[in-house]
Design an enzyme around this catalytic site. Structure first.
Site, PDB file in Angstrom:
ATOM      1  N   HIS A  10       0.814  -1.216   0.000  1.00  0.00           N
ATOM      2  CA  HIS A  10       0.000   0.000   0.000  1.00  0.00           C
ATOM      3  C   HIS A  10       0.844   1.261   0.000  1.00  0.00           C
ATOM      4  CE1 HIS A  10      -2.831   3.090   1.281  1.00  0.00           C
ATOM      5  NE2 HIS A  10      -3.763   2.311   0.755  1.00  0.00           N
ATOM      6  N   LEU A  71      -3.415  -7.864   3.353  1.00  0.00           N
ATOM      7  CA  LEU A  71      -4.007  -8.954   4.129  1.00  0.00           C
ATOM      8  C   LEU A  71      -5.243  -9.529   3.460  1.00  0.00           C
ATOM      9  CD1 LEU A  71      -3.550  -7.737   7.797  1.00  0.00           C
ATOM     10  CD2 LEU A  71      -2.255  -9.469   6.554  1.00  0.00           C
ATOM     11  N   GLY A  74      -9.276  -6.291  -0.893  1.00  0.00           N
ATOM     12  CA  GLY A  74     -10.264  -5.217  -0.847  1.00  0.00           C
ATOM     13  C   GLY A  74     -10.322  -4.488  -2.176  1.00  0.00           C
TER      14      GLY A  74
END
Length: 123
Positions: A10, A71, A74
């Site tokens: 990210h 993780l 999304g």
């Protein structure tokens, strides 16, 4: 065929945030010394995914695996990353970019997180 690997994280404003991801990249390089490995970020840090992909394609990689160091899968992994990879593929028609599942979905990663949580409970 020359393989490349992009570890995609990210990103954050604090450069120390990247330390665990840099350690992952170093361990992958040590395990697979013949594979070109780049760490790339969605935001705040460099290089971004496009720059890392351009670099590996220019280095002659014809197949590049993109591993999201997230993780879960999304919105970034489901929506943003495929569009970015489509743009890379359009710029580098001789290179195949293959999006892998988010690393957090791997059973061994889930097991490692559970083991760390159990260790936090002590004996």
């Amino acid at each position: 065929m020359s393989h490349g690997l992009i570890l995609f994280a990210h990103g954050a404003r604090d450069p120390r945030w990247a330390e665990p991801f840099e350690a992952v990249a170093a361990q992958v390089r040590a395990a697979r010394p013949g594979v070109a490995v780049r760490l790339a970020f969605l935001e705040f840090m460099t290089p971004d995914l496009a720059s890392a992909g351009d670099e590996l394609a220019a280095a002659g990689c014809t197949e590049i695996a993109v591993v999201p160091l997230f993780l879960g899968a999304g919105g970034h992994v489901r929506r943003d990353v495929p569009g970015l990879l489509d743009q890379l593929a359009a710029r580098h028609p001789g290179t195949r970019f293959v999006l892998q599942p988010a690393v957090g979905a791997a059973p061994e990663v889930v097991a490692a997180m559970a083991a760390a949580a159990v260790r936090a409970l002590g004996t």
